[in-house]
Design an enzyme around this catalytic site. Structure first.
Site, PDB file in Angstrom:
ATOM      1  N   LYS A  13       0.863  -1.193   0.000  1.00 27.22           N
ATOM      2  CA  LYS A  13       0.000   0.000   0.000  1.00 27.22           C
ATOM      3  C   LYS A  13       0.899   1.242   0.000  1.00 27.22           C
ATOM      4  O   LYS A  13       1.972   1.192  -0.600  1.00 27.22           O
ATOM      5  CB  LYS A  13      -0.988  -0.059   1.169  1.00 27.22           C
ATOM      6  N   HIS A  96      -8.277  -3.471  -6.147  1.00 28.70           N
ATOM      7  CA  HIS A  96      -8.239  -3.550  -4.684  1.00 28.70           C
ATOM      8  C   HIS A  96      -9.402  -2.736  -4.117  1.00 28.70           C
ATOM      9  O   HIS A  96      -9.752  -1.689  -4.656  1.00 28.70           O
ATOM     10  CB  HIS A  96      -6.901  -3.025  -4.159  1.00 28.70           C
ATOM     11  N   GLU A  98      -9.551  -0.764  -1.744  1.00 25.80           N
ATOM     12  CA  GLU A  98      -9.199   0.628  -1.427  1.00 25.80           C
ATOM     13  C   GLU A  98      -9.246   1.491  -2.688  1.00 25.80           C
ATOM     14  O   GLU A  98      -9.638   2.655  -2.641  1.00 25.80           O
ATOM     15  CB  GLU A  98      -7.814   0.675  -0.756  1.00 25.80           C
ATOM     16  N   GLU A 168     -10.541 -10.860  -1.164  1.00 24.98           N
ATOM     17  CA  GLU A 168     -10.259 -10.086   0.043  1.00 24.98           C
ATOM     18  C   GLU A 168     -11.555  -9.522   0.621  1.00 24.98           C
ATOM     19  O   GLU A 168     -12.034  -8.474   0.163  1.00 24.98           O
ATOM     20  CB  GLU A 168      -9.314  -8.915  -0.280  1.00 24.98           C
ATOM     21  N   GLY A 174      -7.030  -5.142   7.205  1.00 25.05           N
ATOM     22  CA  GLY A 174      -6.466  -4.195   8.163  1.00 25.05           C
ATOM     23  C   GLY A 174      -7.182  -4.161   9.500  1.00 25.05           C
ATOM     24  O   GLY A 174      -6.978  -3.269  10.309  1.00 25.05           O
ATOM     25  N   SER A 214      -5.860  -9.587   6.721  1.00 23.56           N
ATOM     26  CA  SER A 214      -5.246  -9.930   8.011  1.00 23.56           C
ATOM     27  C   SER A 214      -4.521 -11.284   7.994  1.00 23.56           C
ATOM     28  O   SER A 214      -4.512 -11.999   8.998  1.00 23.56           O
ATOM     29  CB  SER A 214      -6.278  -9.876   9.144  1.00 23.56           C
TER      30      SER A 214
END
Ligand code: 13P
Length: 252
Positions: A13, A96, A98, A168, A174, A214
């Site tokens: 990231k 992703h 994000e 994911e 996270g 995680s």
């Protein structure tokens, strides 16, 4: 056990400078040499030259975390596939959560990026995954199937057999709240079944499907031993040498 080579892929990231990248990759080289897993580090774009230079001759492959699908032009702030390829990038992480959430990346854009990455001679790592609300509403499988179906539109069987898909779940990223082995396996199996429907058994048996969210030194082994999980896309734990080394060597 999977017939596919396990991939341990780090997604840094927005972490580490070019100088820190050199230091980290230099140390990592010695730690993961000769490992059974394919080792990939996804670094910030400005750290790519440092990463590929130091990783040269080692078993560490470098991934970018994003790319633009156009070949060149007036796209201020963007980076093209040709630029990444020239630096020695082998994989590009796309879709992703994000990037979907903060930068408006859509399934259609992810599909265009996958096409451009493959045309440039690199391989996409295509991310998918549901929110907590979607999981609670019972629409995880249909959501992930939809994401992957659009992302793969127009790609050939040969291309799909070589690229990588990363499941994911957003609620596990996270948060320290890993999906259970069974939850992760269940969705990775849904994705593999979709590949069977779209491309047939042979392709579905070859495509690697990673779990991300995680992943750490303590849970990697159990997750990666599930029949449909072929490794991990690792965020936080990939920034620490000892943790990432242990994830790479989960089978030792
Ligand atoms: P964490 O491993 O920090 O949960 O991040 C997962 C991830 O987003 C990898 O792409």
């Amino acid at each position: 056990m999977s017939k596919r080579t396990i991939m341990a892929a780090g997604n840094w990231k927005m972490n580490k400078t070019p100088g820190e990248t050199k230091e980290f990759v230099n140390a990592l080289k010695g730690l993961v040499a000769g490992s059974n897993s394919e080792v990939v580090i996804g670094v910030p774009s400005v750290c790519i030259p440092a990463a590929t230079e130091v990783a040269k001759g080692s078993n560490i492959k470098v991934a970018a975390q994003n790319v633009h699908f156009e070949a060149s032009g007036a796209y201020t702030g963007e980076v093209s596939c040709a630029m990444l390829k020239e630096l020695g990038v082998e994989y590009v992480i796309i879709g992703h959560s994000e990037r979907r959430e903060y930068f408006g990346e859509t399934n259609e854009m992810i599909n265009k990026k996958a096409r451009a990455i493959l045309d440039a001679g690199m391989l996409p790592i295509i991310c998918c995954g549901e929110t907590l609300t979607q999981r609670e509403q019972g629409v995880t499988a249909e959501h992930v199937r939809y994401q992957i179906k659009i992302a793969l539109l127009g790609l050939s069987a040969d291309e799909v057999s070589k690229l990588v898909i990363a499941y994911e779940p957003i609620w596990a990223i996270g948060t320290g709240k890993t999906a259970t082995d069974e939850q992760a396996e269940e969705v990775c199996a849904v994705i593999r079944q979709l590949l069977v429907e779209l491309y047939g058994n042979d392709v579905a048996e070859k495509t690697r499907i990673l779990y991300g969210g995680s992943v750490n030194a303590g849970n990697a082994k159990a997750l990666f031993s599930m029949p449909n999980i072929d490794g991990g896309l690792v965020g936080g734990a990939s920034l620490k040498l000892d943790a990432f080394e242990q994830i790479v060597k989960h089978d030792a």
